[in-house]
Each structure stands twice: as C-alpha cells, then as structure tokens.
Design an enzyme around this catalytic site. Structure first.
Site, PDB file in Angstrom:
ATOM      1  N   CYS A  73     -34.049  -5.296  25.939  1.00 42.87           N
ATOM      2  CA  CYS A  73     -33.404  -5.379  24.627  1.00 42.87           C
ATOM      3  C   CYS A  73     -33.939  -4.307  23.672  1.00 42.87           C
ATOM      4  O   CYS A  73     -35.086  -4.376  23.243  1.00 42.87           O
ATOM      5  CB  CYS A  73     -33.642  -6.789  24.069  1.00 42.87           C
ATOM      6  SG  CYS A  73     -33.265  -6.991  22.333  1.00 42.87           S
TER       7      CYS A  73
ATOM      8  N   CYS B 147     -35.094  -5.506  20.233  1.00 47.63           N
ATOM      9  CA  CYS B 147     -36.354  -6.258  20.364  1.00 47.63           C
ATOM     10  C   CYS B 147     -37.535  -5.287  20.319  1.00 47.63           C
ATOM     11  O   CYS B 147     -38.565  -5.571  19.704  1.00 47.63           O
ATOM     12  CB  CYS B 147     -36.398  -7.022  21.683  1.00 47.63           C
ATOM     13  SG  CYS B 147     -35.107  -8.269  21.845  1.00 47.63           S
TER      14      CYS B 147
END
Length: 110
Positions: free
Chosen positions: A32, A35
């Site tokens: 991600c 993230c």
C-alpha cells in the site's frame, strides 16, 4: 528504537484493548503506497507521544481477522482506541496535525 508496536491477533487484547493509554492503531499492508507515506508520520508521533499514547500497526494481510473485526475495508485506516473502545476513525492519508488533534481528545491532560 522503534516507536510503533506490531500488533497481531495474539497480542491485540493486551496491547490495545487493555492498554491504560490511548492507542492509535494503523491498519496497513506492505503493498500500500499511501500506507508507506503515512508510516514516518506515525513513527514521529510515536516518538513524540511516548508515555502518553501508544502507536500500533496491524498488517491486514497477516491479520485479516482483526481487519474484518473492525470493518476495515480501505487502507490505511487509523482507529483511535481509549478504554478498550474505538473512539474515532480516519481512512486514508491524513496530516500529522489532524492525527494529533484526534489524539488530544483521547488523552487526559498531563
């Protein structure tokens, strides 16, 4: 020293739900991008708020049951726990000031 705690199903109860401090839990995954953008901000908050707030991370790929338990469908998702309950939630990348503002509402002034 790492300022964030890795959380899994085995230690979630003791580290998050039974914590005497508010806990910021980051639901994330290795793949991600957003993230990864958020991670240094959370490490910074963990360092600055040490002793007042715990910053924890849950890898959703390794802990799908925890992600499902809290209805995490998009990552990064930040859950703000106090007294063993979710008090707030943010989805996506948000700024440090916004995160700190939400944490302020959970912490008892020292």
């Amino acid at each position: 020293m790492k300022q964030t705690i890795e959380i899994n199903e085995a230690n979630f109860e003791s580290e998050v739900l039974q914590s005497s401090q508010p806990v910021l839990v980051d639901f994330w995954a290795e793949w991600c991008g957003p993230c990864k953008m958020l991670a240094p901000v959370l490490d910074e908050i963990g360092a600055e708020q040490a002793g007042r707030v715990k910053v924890a991370k849950v890898n959703v790929d390794s802990n799908p049951t925890l992600a499902a338990r809290f209805g995490v469908q998009s990552i990064p998702t930040l859950l703000y726990f106090a007294g063993g309950e979710v008090k707030d939630k943010t989805i996506g990348v948000i700024g440090k000031r916004a995160i700190l503002s939400k944490l302020e509402k959970l912490t008892v002034p020292v």
